[in-house]
Scaffold this active site. Sequence first.
Site, PDB file in Angstrom:
ATOM      1  N   GLU A 349      35.806  31.230  46.864  1.00 10.64           N
ATOM      2  CA  GLU A 349      37.189  31.439  46.430  1.00 10.64           C
ATOM      3  C   GLU A 349      38.026  30.212  46.770  1.00 10.64           C
ATOM      4  OE1 GLU A 349      37.683  36.282  47.056  1.00 10.64           O
ATOM      5  OE2 GLU A 349      38.746  34.898  48.360  1.00 10.64           O
ATOM      6  N   CYS A 350      38.543  29.561  45.779  1.00 11.80           N
ATOM      7  CA  CYS A 350      39.513  28.477  45.962  1.00 11.80           C
ATOM      8  C   CYS A 350      38.926  27.351  46.803  1.00 11.80           C
ATOM      9  CB  CYS A 350      40.808  29.040  46.555  1.00 11.80           C
ATOM     10  SG  CYS A 350      42.231  27.947  46.360  1.00 11.80           S
ATOM     11  N   ALA A 351      39.125  27.360  48.102  1.00 11.44           N
ATOM     12  CA  ALA A 351      38.562  26.312  48.949  1.00 11.44           C
ATOM     13  C   ALA A 351      37.052  26.240  48.789  1.00 11.44           C
ATOM     14  CB  ALA A 351      38.916  26.566  50.410  1.00 11.44           C
ATOM     15  N   SER A 439      35.509  30.471  41.954  1.00 14.43           N
ATOM     16  CA  SER A 439      36.747  30.652  41.208  1.00 14.43           C
ATOM     17  C   SER A 439      37.933  30.391  42.113  1.00 14.43           C
ATOM     18  CB  SER A 439      36.803  32.100  40.684  1.00 14.43           C
ATOM     19  OG  SER A 439      38.078  32.454  40.249  1.00 14.43           O
TER      20      SER A 439
END
Length: 475
Positions: A349-351, A439
Amino acid sequence: MVAIPRLVIAAPASGCGKTTVACGLMAALRARGLTVSGHKVGPDYIDPGYHALATGRPPRNLDPFLCGEDQIAPLFRHGAAGAQVAVVEGVMGLFDGVDPALGLDPDFGSTAHVARLLGAPVILVVDAARAGRSAAALVAGFAGFDPRTRVDGVILNRVASDRHERLLREAFAGSGMTVYGVIRRTEGIVTPSRHLGLIPAAEREAVAGQAIGRMAALIAGSCDLDALLALAGRASALAAPPWDPGDLLRDPGDLRREPDSARPAPVIAVAAGAAFTFGYTEQTELLEAAGARVAPLDPLRDEDLPEGTAGLILGGGFPEVHAAALSANERLRGRVAALAGRGAPVTAECAGLLYLARTLDERPMCGVLDVHATMTPKLILGYRRAVAVTDSVLARAGDVVRGHEFHRTAAVPASGDEPAWRFGSGQLEGHLTASIVASYLHMHWAGHPAAAARFTAAAAGFPAASRAAAEGPAR
């Protein structure tokens, strides 16, 4: 029914001192010998890190959009179990809810909404630095704005002098609103910020701990703790049972998981440390209830994956701040790439998406995804409704999840040949393979517990031989 003494710390707007008051109150009550539970309204990961320092307990979020409003009271009861008092820090202004474009009541997800779901008294923190009697008028407006939401009292912040305090107290006495504390302008308590808000406590734990101590002293010396405890004790009992991850994963249907004593628990590594500070406590609890053994992994310091790793969760955080150190840890980057290449389930997620990319700000990362990421001046922030484009280790095709985005980086391309999600706007987002979901979408797994069951099942099915190959030769 159980009555847990509780207070909601709210404000007219961001920047009024909610976090200082909430953290200081948690720590001051703990210093009295009380067991204190800290909670944060909304999806924010950073404030709860300070709550954990103040209370000595795992941080908890209460977000009706991500988890469903019917889960707020159960999640609160679960998180506050064993506590003598709970302090809930609000988000933004008292009545600020979700974007109306989501088709929900604009009050949905607001501090007021959560306070009503919890039947909790509300204390409004008011920045009185440039106001006299007008501060009382402001609070009177908040108190009368929505008859469903009662404002039970105020704490006045940034009061300049004895004279200023006297004027304010006289004004509030005339309005009938109780003043529970008056905080003078204080220069010694600073919680530094950067591009996404406060710097996480995990990145400055020693200094953050000292700041929490100063906040506790400030609140203990400025507020009537006995009166606040008495108000908290007047909260009504909650009828909802506490949230139980084991019950969720024993439900019939897709979530059914029977224990298998013959098979060892799969080891799922979860990124932590200063670069990966974004995560919800309930995720670990759900994974363990699904039969996993959760092992922390610090990509800044650890050179190897935990022994027997059969799945990897890379949550959010600030890899852009630590890009050089993450890139320098070549051994672990190779281990992660090998694990992913051999088909172990990985969610990012993200990072985590940035860490799996080929480069982040031109520094080499794990190279699992053909993605190049860079910092940008643009903040992407907001709740998202998302539909799973196809089956994955987190969801079935067509499953609808609720999440949020919170970043100033851009990944190119934004979606792969197999995108992970389709947002309500029609935008395709993320990268998907048979075993990887990467994502920008942050999920709270308490709102989608099937993710824990699916991910743990995928990890349990990852062959032991492949685990050993991914780990590489013994050191």
